[in-house]
Design an enzyme around this catalytic site. Structure first.
Site, mmCIF file in Angstrom:
data_model
loop_
_atom_site.group_PDB
_atom_site.id
_atom_site.type_symbol
_atom_site.label_atom_id
_atom_site.label_comp_id
_atom_site.label_asym_id
_atom_site.label_seq_id
_atom_site.Cartn_x
_atom_site.Cartn_y
_atom_site.Cartn_z
ATOM 1 N N HIS A 313 0.847 -1.186 0.000
ATOM 2 C CA HIS A 313 0.000 0.000 0.000
ATOM 3 C C HIS A 313 0.883 1.237 0.000
ATOM 4 O O HIS A 313 1.938 1.230 0.634
ATOM 5 C CB HIS A 313 -0.896 0.008 1.252
ATOM 6 C CG HIS A 313 -2.065 0.911 1.115
ATOM 7 N ND1 HIS A 313 -1.994 2.250 1.391
ATOM 8 C CD2 HIS A 313 -3.325 0.671 0.685
ATOM 9 C CE1 HIS A 313 -3.170 2.789 1.151
ATOM 10 N NE2 HIS A 313 -3.998 1.862 0.716
ATOM 11 N N ASP A 371 -8.004 -5.562 0.339
ATOM 12 C CA ASP A 371 -8.488 -6.406 -0.758
ATOM 13 C C ASP A 371 -8.075 -7.861 -0.639
ATOM 14 O O ASP A 371 -8.556 -8.700 -1.389
ATOM 15 C CB ASP A 371 -7.982 -5.853 -2.103
ATOM 16 C CG ASP A 371 -8.657 -4.550 -2.422
ATOM 17 O OD1 ASP A 371 -9.852 -4.449 -2.138
ATOM 18 O OD2 ASP A 371 -7.988 -3.648 -2.940
HETATM 19 N N1 CMC Z 1 3.887 -7.666 -4.756
HETATM 20 C C1 CMC Z 1 5.222 -7.672 -4.960
HETATM 21 N N2 CMC Z 1 6.012 -6.590 -4.815
HETATM 22 C C2 CMC Z 1 5.425 -5.456 -4.436
HETATM 23 C C3 CMC Z 1 4.029 -5.364 -4.196
HETATM 24 C C4 CMC Z 1 3.269 -6.531 -4.369
HETATM 25 N N3 CMC Z 1 1.944 -6.515 -4.167
HETATM 26 N N4 CMC Z 1 3.722 -4.098 -3.846
HETATM 27 C C5 CMC Z 1 4.869 -3.408 -3.869
HETATM 28 N N5 CMC Z 1 5.907 -4.235 -4.205
HETATM 29 C C6 CMC Z 1 7.331 -3.877 -4.297
HETATM 30 C C7 CMC Z 1 7.627 -3.036 -5.535
HETATM 31 O O1 CMC Z 1 7.976 -3.841 -6.623
HETATM 32 C C8 CMC Z 1 8.765 -2.186 -5.032
HETATM 33 O O2 CMC Z 1 9.934 -2.977 -5.016
HETATM 34 P P1 CMC Z 1 11.383 -2.305 -5.307
HETATM 35 O O3 CMC Z 1 11.569 -1.282 -4.221
HETATM 36 O O4 CMC Z 1 12.329 -3.436 -5.256
HETATM 37 O O5 CMC Z 1 11.279 -1.695 -6.670
HETATM 38 C C9 CMC Z 1 8.404 -1.924 -3.562
HETATM 39 O O6 CMC Z 1 7.606 -3.049 -3.162
HETATM 40 C C10 CMC Z 1 7.642 -0.636 -3.345
HETATM 41 O O7 CMC Z 1 6.504 -0.663 -4.162
HETATM 42 P P2 CMC Z 1 5.932 0.588 -4.957
HETATM 43 O O8 CMC Z 1 5.303 0.076 -6.231
HETATM 44 O O9 CMC Z 1 6.961 1.658 -5.057
HETATM 45 O O10 CMC Z 1 4.813 1.074 -3.952
HETATM 46 P P3 CMC Z 1 3.655 2.072 -4.304
HETATM 47 O O11 CMC Z 1 3.363 2.780 -3.052
HETATM 48 O O12 CMC Z 1 3.956 2.900 -5.503
HETATM 49 O O13 CMC Z 1 2.470 1.063 -4.714
HETATM 50 C C11 CMC Z 1 0.587 -0.369 -4.592
HETATM 51 C C12 CMC Z 1 1.459 0.662 -3.864
HETATM 52 C C13 CMC Z 1 -0.694 -0.605 -3.788
HETATM 53 C C14 CMC Z 1 0.184 0.168 -5.973
HETATM 54 C C15 CMC Z 1 1.396 -1.675 -4.741
HETATM 55 O O14 CMC Z 1 1.771 -2.156 -3.479
HETATM 56 C C16 CMC Z 1 0.620 -2.754 -5.504
HETATM 57 O O15 CMC Z 1 0.602 -2.738 -6.734
HETATM 58 N N6 CMC Z 1 -0.014 -3.714 -4.768
HETATM 59 C C17 CMC Z 1 -0.809 -4.746 -5.404
HETATM 60 C C18 CMC Z 1 -2.152 -4.179 -5.815
HETATM 61 C C19 CMC Z 1 -3.063 -3.970 -4.627
HETATM 62 O O16 CMC Z 1 -3.255 -4.858 -3.791
HETATM 63 N N7 CMC Z 1 -3.693 -2.773 -4.575
HETATM 64 C C20 CMC Z 1 -4.708 -2.466 -3.565
HETATM 65 C C21 CMC Z 1 -4.337 -1.292 -2.715
HETATM 66 S S1 CMC Z 1 -5.413 -1.158 -1.294
HETATM 67 C C22 CMC Z 1 -6.961 -0.864 -1.914
HETATM 68 C C23 CMC Z 1 -7.099 0.484 -2.522
HETATM 69 O O17 CMC Z 1 -6.806 1.487 -1.877
HETATM 70 O O18 CMC Z 1 -7.555 0.563 -3.672
#
Ligand code: CMC
Length: 436
Positions: A313, A371
């Site tokens: 998140h 989720d």
């Molecule tokens: N699985 C594997 N790796 C992950 C995941 C995941 N679900 N989420 C983040 N990471 C990794 C990402 O690859 C990155 O790694 P590195 O630093 O080595 O490059 C690190 O963790 C930080 O991630 P980020 O993408 O910079 O984090 P963000 O804050 O931009 O993204 C997020 C947050 C929710 C988009 C992401 O965690 C994600 O895509 N999660 C899966 C989708 C999901 O469950 N979304 C629902 C969010 S809660 C409900 C809502 O509010 O809608």
């Protein structure tokens, strides 16, 4: 917003004079540096793609402490609201700032209940969609179309219009979602029933048919109500910011909420519940729990493009408090339906356990989000996977509306207009086509 004694000074290595920037304090949470005059004073913009460090507004509705894993609606912890209050009380709280007493609750519930019907003409609009259209495609269209049916509540600058459109949207979303479902199932629409609760009425419109009496199961009704409470608001997330930006042009509330629905659809946001259940089903098909290790290796491989859906998140760097409550509800619903051994639930628990102990997830502070378990609950209730995000949209509508109305009432409100760092071609002249 209180001015802090602390000020920020921005200095430049090229000898340009430094600038002092005011700092403001909220009631809780990080202070903000006010950069509004930065461009006028320095000719420079700030650069913050994805708004990692930018507060886009001041708000008194929802507060998240991502490190602690805390979520407060108007100061009240989500755990207390989910345990002691229902969705109608939560809506009242988000919209008007206070928890209703019994009389206020009865009055608010009555107002919502009496707006649940949809203009009959909407049925014909719905018929324009293919039967296999994604429910979120239908919802984006239907919600936007409300502005064509309720002309008497489209002036965003009129407080009465804002209030009636808020009530209408909260009241009509369950009807629209159920209509989208019935349409895809080829079943007749069920009109709302005013003697049922908000969640009970949604279940009735979804699962009743004209052929038989439908009795609402109280455990499922409570579980659904909790799903609504947990999804009701989440401060300035992508869809809420979309609603604010869209509404900042002065467009009508139905159009602004339709923009929020469209944004929520994406798999990184509300679409994650659908993506998460699909992921669990895929692992189950691969061989279930025995294949979890193999799946996790793919997740950790940056080149695979596979993510553990329902994990991670932008704000929570700890357990999402909603995920804990959802896991509890998940157990209750499965037990009441005799599905304690549900293989997907077991698989989700196994994935969670492994992820919480794995260095990849621990070092990145990736925890389950709301989720992760909501899809399993919805599936057990009988809601088809493709409809999950529409149910999220239904619940989030009150948050979007509360945030939109807060923005319109804010004296500092302006049309949203981000700037850019331009990296394209500098000025050049068009050559005649034969010379290009
Ligand atoms: N699985 C594997 N790796 C992950 C995941 C995941 N679900 N989420 C983040 N990471 C990794 C990402 O690859 C990155 O790694 P590195 O630093 O080595 O490059 C690190 O963790 C930080 O991630 P980020 O993408 O910079 O984090 P963000 O804050 O931009 O993204 C997020 C947050 C929710 C988009 C992401 O965690 C994600 O895509 N999660 C899966 C989708 C999901 O469950 N979304 C629902 C969010 S809660 C409900 C809502 O509010 O809608």
């Amino acid at each position: 917003m209180k001015l802090s004694e602390n000020k920020a000074t921005l200095s430049f290595s090229n000898g340009s004079p430094s600038v002092e920037l005011p700092v403001y304090q909220g009631s809780v949470g990080p202070d903000v540096v006010d950069i509004r005059k930065l461009y006028a004073q320095t000719g420079m913009f700030t650069y913050d793609p994805g708004f990692l460090s930018t507060a886009s507004c001041q708000s008194a509705i929802t507060y998240i402490d991502g490190d602690k894993g805390e979520l407060l609606y108007r100061g009240y912890p989500i755990e207390q609201l989910a345990t002691n209050c229902d969705f109608m009380e939560t809506c009242h709280l988000l919209l008007y700032g206070n928890l209703p007493d019994a009389a206020d609750k009865a009055d608010f519930t009555k107002r919502v209940t009496h707006h649940t019907m949809i203009n009959e003409q909407m049925q014909f609009f719905l018929r324009g969609f293919r039967r296999d259209a994604h429910p979120m495609a239908i919802m984006t269209g239907l919600v936007g179309a409300l502005s064509a049916f309720y002309h008497d509540s489209t002036d965003i600058n009129n407080p009465e219009h804002r209030d009636i459109s808020a009530i209408r949207l909260i009241a009509k979303m369950p009807t629209l979602v159920a209509m989208a479902y019935k349409y895809s199932a080829g079943q007749p629409y069920m009109y709302p029933k005013n003697n049922l609760s908000y969640a009970g009425n949604f279940l009735h419109m979804m699962f009743a048919t004209p052929c038989e009496d439908y009795v609402v199961n109280p455990v499922i009704e409570r579980a659904l109500d909790r799903i609504f409470v947990l999804h009701a608001d989440h401060e300035q997330n992508a869809s809420t910011s979309t609603v604010r930006l869209c509404g900042s042009s002065g467009t009508n509330p139905f159009a602004a909420i339709a923009a929020g629905v469209a944004c929520l659809w994406g798999p990184a946001h509300g679409g994650a519940n659908e993506a998460c259940l699909n992921m669990l089903e895929d692992i189950q098909k691969m061989g279930g729990i025995s294949k979890v290790g193999q799946f996790m290796e793919q997740v950790k491989d940056k080149n695979s493009g596979v993510k553990l859906m329902g994990f991670g998140h932008r704000v929570y760097k700890n357990y999402d408090p909603r995920a804990k409550l959802m896991q509890e509800t998940c157990k209750e619903v499965l037990a009441s339906l005799g599905l304690e051994n549900d293989p997907l639930f077991k698989l989700a628990m196994a994935l969670e356990k492994i992820a919480l102990e794995d260095e990849y997830f621990v070092s990145r502070k990736l925890y389950p989000n709301v989720d992760f378990y909501s899809g399993i609950v919805q599936r057990a209730i009988g809601i088809p996977v493709g409809l999950f995000t529409a149910v999220f949209a239904l619940a989030r509508t009150v948050g979007w509306i509360a945030q939109l109305n807060e923005m319109i009432g804010d004296p500092e409100y302006k049309i949203g207009r981000p700037r850019q760092l331009f990296t394209g071609s500098v000025r050049r002249d068009v050559l005649p086509i034969a010379q290009r």
